[in-house]
Each structure stands twice: as C-alpha cells, then as structure tokens.
Design a protein around this motif. Structure first.
Motif, PDB file in Angstrom:
ATOM      1  N   GLN A 199      17.847   0.157   4.982  1.00  0.00           N
ATOM      2  CA  GLN A 199      18.005  -0.417   6.315  1.00  0.00           C
ATOM      3  C   GLN A 199      18.625  -1.808   6.236  1.00  0.00           C
ATOM      4  OE1 GLN A 199      14.353  -0.559   8.582  1.00  0.00           O
ATOM      5  NE2 GLN A 199      15.138  -2.136   9.938  1.00  0.00           N
ATOM      6  N   ARG A 200      18.170  -2.624   5.319  1.00  0.00           N
ATOM      7  CA  ARG A 200      18.687  -3.993   5.193  1.00  0.00           C
ATOM      8  C   ARG A 200      20.143  -3.993   4.734  1.00  0.00           C
ATOM      9  NH1 ARG A 200      19.337  -8.531   7.407  1.00  0.00           N
ATOM     10  NH2 ARG A 200      19.461 -10.287   5.992  1.00  0.00           N
ATOM     11  N   ALA A 201      20.497  -3.131   3.798  1.00  0.00           N
ATOM     12  CA  ALA A 201      21.887  -3.035   3.350  1.00  0.00           C
ATOM     13  C   ALA A 201      22.792  -2.697   4.531  1.00  0.00           C
ATOM     14  CB  ALA A 201      22.021  -1.984   2.253  1.00  0.00           C
ATOM     15  N   PHE A 202      22.377  -1.740   5.346  1.00  0.00           N
ATOM     16  CA  PHE A 202      23.186  -1.340   6.495  1.00  0.00           C
ATOM     17  C   PHE A 202      23.273  -2.454   7.540  1.00  0.00           C
ATOM     18  CE2 PHE A 202      22.263   3.453   5.761  1.00  0.00           C
ATOM     19  CZ  PHE A 202      23.107   3.436   4.664  1.00  0.00           C
ATOM     20  N   GLU A 203      22.182  -3.198   7.746  1.00  0.00           N
ATOM     21  CA  GLU A 203      22.210  -4.331   8.686  1.00  0.00           C
ATOM     22  C   GLU A 203      23.265  -5.354   8.263  1.00  0.00           C
ATOM     23  OE1 GLU A 203      18.244  -5.879   8.671  1.00  0.00           O
ATOM     24  OE2 GLU A 203      17.467  -4.271   9.947  1.00  0.00           O
ATOM     25  N   LEU A 204      23.438  -5.503   6.945  1.00  0.00           N
ATOM     26  CA  LEU A 204      24.425  -6.451   6.423  1.00  0.00           C
ATOM     27  C   LEU A 204      25.827  -5.849   6.331  1.00  0.00           C
ATOM     28  CD1 LEU A 204      22.250  -8.013   3.580  1.00  0.00           C
ATOM     29  CD2 LEU A 204      22.846  -9.064   5.772  1.00  0.00           C
ATOM     30  N   GLY A 205      25.954  -4.565   6.677  1.00  0.00           N
ATOM     31  CA  GLY A 205      27.251  -3.897   6.613  1.00  0.00           C
ATOM     32  C   GLY A 205      27.636  -3.453   5.216  1.00  0.00           C
ATOM     33  N   ASN A 206      26.662  -3.359   4.325  1.00  0.00           N
ATOM     34  CA  ASN A 206      26.905  -2.980   2.929  1.00  0.00           C
ATOM     35  C   ASN A 206      26.504  -1.534   2.677  1.00  0.00           C
ATOM     36  OD1 ASN A 206      27.680  -5.616   2.255  1.00  0.00           O
ATOM     37  ND2 ASN A 206      25.560  -6.213   1.938  1.00  0.00           N
ATOM     38  N   LYS A 220      25.808   6.637  -3.346  1.00  0.00           N
ATOM     39  CA  LYS A 220      26.263   5.539  -2.494  1.00  0.00           C
ATOM     40  C   LYS A 220      26.278   6.070  -1.072  1.00  0.00           C
ATOM     41  CE  LYS A 220      30.350   2.676  -1.622  1.00  0.00           C
ATOM     42  NZ  LYS A 220      31.721   2.390  -2.096  1.00  0.00           N
ATOM     43  N   GLU A 221      25.507   5.428  -0.194  1.00  0.00           N
ATOM     44  CA  GLU A 221      25.478   5.822   1.208  1.00  0.00           C
ATOM     45  C   GLU A 221      26.070   4.696   2.042  1.00  0.00           C
ATOM     46  OE1 GLU A 221      22.450   7.395   4.695  1.00  0.00           O
ATOM     47  OE2 GLU A 221      21.702   7.133   2.656  1.00  0.00           O
ATOM     48  N   MET A 222      27.045   5.057   2.851  1.00  0.00           N
ATOM     49  CA  MET A 222      27.715   4.088   3.714  1.00  0.00           C
ATOM     50  C   MET A 222      26.958   3.974   5.040  1.00  0.00           C
ATOM     51  SD  MET A 222      30.128   3.236   1.727  1.00  0.00           S
ATOM     52  CE  MET A 222      31.177   2.264   2.779  1.00  0.00           C
ATOM     53  N   PRO A 223      27.110   2.846   5.751  1.00  0.00           N
ATOM     54  CA  PRO A 223      26.437   2.697   7.038  1.00  0.00           C
ATOM     55  C   PRO A 223      26.808   3.796   8.045  1.00  0.00           C
ATOM     56  CG  PRO A 223      27.204   0.567   6.271  1.00  0.00           C
ATOM     57  CD  PRO A 223      27.765   1.601   5.334  1.00  0.00           C
ATOM     58  N   LYS A 251       0.819  -1.198   0.000  1.00  0.00           N
ATOM     59  CA  LYS A 251       0.000   0.000   0.000  1.00  0.00           C
ATOM     60  C   LYS A 251       0.861   1.259   0.000  1.00  0.00           C
ATOM     61  CE  LYS A 251      -4.379  -1.356   1.991  1.00  0.00           C
ATOM     62  NZ  LYS A 251      -5.326  -1.173   3.085  1.00  0.00           N
ATOM     63  N   ASN A 252       2.046   1.171   0.580  1.00  0.00           N
ATOM     64  CA  ASN A 252       2.927   2.337   0.661  1.00  0.00           C
ATOM     65  C   ASN A 252       4.270   1.982   0.045  1.00  0.00           C
ATOM     66  OD1 ASN A 252       4.321   4.631   1.271  1.00  0.00           O
ATOM     67  ND2 ASN A 252       4.394   4.275   3.459  1.00  0.00           N
ATOM     68  N   MET A 253       4.336   1.996  -1.282  1.00  0.00           N
ATOM     69  CA  MET A 253       5.578   1.627  -1.975  1.00  0.00           C
ATOM     70  C   MET A 253       6.699   2.623  -1.708  1.00  0.00           C
ATOM     71  SD  MET A 253       5.133  -1.270  -3.332  1.00  0.00           S
ATOM     72  CE  MET A 253       6.433  -1.433  -4.521  1.00  0.00           C
ATOM     73  N   GLY A 254       6.372   3.793  -1.209  1.00  0.00           N
ATOM     74  CA  GLY A 254       7.394   4.791  -0.905  1.00  0.00           C
ATOM     75  C   GLY A 254       8.353   4.347   0.178  1.00  0.00           C
ATOM     76  N   ASN A 255       7.978   3.367   0.967  1.00  0.00           N
ATOM     77  CA  ASN A 255       8.860   2.918   2.041  1.00  0.00           C
ATOM     78  C   ASN A 255       9.836   1.828   1.590  1.00  0.00           C
ATOM     79  OD1 ASN A 255       7.211   0.699   1.837  1.00  0.00           O
ATOM     80  ND2 ASN A 255       6.602   0.658   3.979  1.00  0.00           N
ATOM     81  N   MET A 256       9.727   1.335   0.376  1.00  0.00           N
ATOM     82  CA  MET A 256      10.611   0.264  -0.092  1.00  0.00           C
ATOM     83  C   MET A 256      12.059   0.737  -0.144  1.00  0.00           C
ATOM     84  SD  MET A 256       8.613  -2.149  -0.122  1.00  0.00           S
ATOM     85  CE  MET A 256       8.869  -3.598  -1.092  1.00  0.00           C
ATOM     86  N   HIS A 257      12.268   1.977  -0.544  1.00  0.00           N
ATOM     87  CA  HIS A 257      13.600   2.560  -0.572  1.00  0.00           C
ATOM     88  C   HIS A 257      14.231   2.486   0.827  1.00  0.00           C
ATOM     89  CE1 HIS A 257      16.645   5.731  -1.265  1.00  0.00           C
ATOM     90  NE2 HIS A 257      16.290   6.133  -0.072  1.00  0.00           N
TER      91      HIS A 257
END
Length: 80
Positions: A23-30, A45-48, A12-18
């Motif tokens: 968040q998931r990339a940062f959790e993985l340290g990427n 490119k955003e670093m954690p 319903k809120n595709m705006g939050n997919m970004h």
C-alpha cells in the motif's frame, strides 16, 4: 485497561506487513517487489495499475551501503 498501541496491534499480526508495504509503495507511485516460493527465486513486481511481472532485481548501493537504485529485468508478464 489501556488499549494496545498501533505498533502492538501490527506486531500481533505480522501477516499484514506485506500488505502495508504494498500500500505504501503504491501511495508513493512506486512498484512493489516481493518474493514467493512458487516463483522459483525470482521477484514479483506489481505496478500501482495492477500489472504484475516476474523479474530479477539488482540493488545499487552507495558508499555508505545504502540502496540508491533498483534495476529490474522483466522475465515475463504475469496474468491473473
């Protein structure tokens, strides 16, 4: 009445997919990569740790057309 599933609420809120991808990339340290219209075709490119860069991106694929490596070249460091 049945409450909507998590998938239904996310869709319903595709705006939050970004933000979920970031968040998931940062959790993985990427780092997290995204494209914005104001960046003139480059990737952000955003670093954690919060550092942000404008980069070009090359994705190396294997014989099954699956991504195996991301090579980025820094164009400039972005300041908030």
């Amino acid at each position: 009445m049945e409450s909507p599933s998590i998938v239904d609420r996310l869709l319903k809120n595709m705006g939050n997919m970004h933000e979920l991808g970031r968040q998931r990339a940062f959790e993985l340290g990427n780092p997290f990569y995204a494209q914005f219209a104001e960046d003139g075709g480059y990737w952000r490119k955003e670093m954690p740790n919060g550092e942000k860069y404008l980069v070009t991106v090359e994705v190396i694929m294997d014989e099954n057309d699956m991504p195996v490596k991301v090579i980025d070249t820094v164009i400039k460091k972005l300041h908030d």
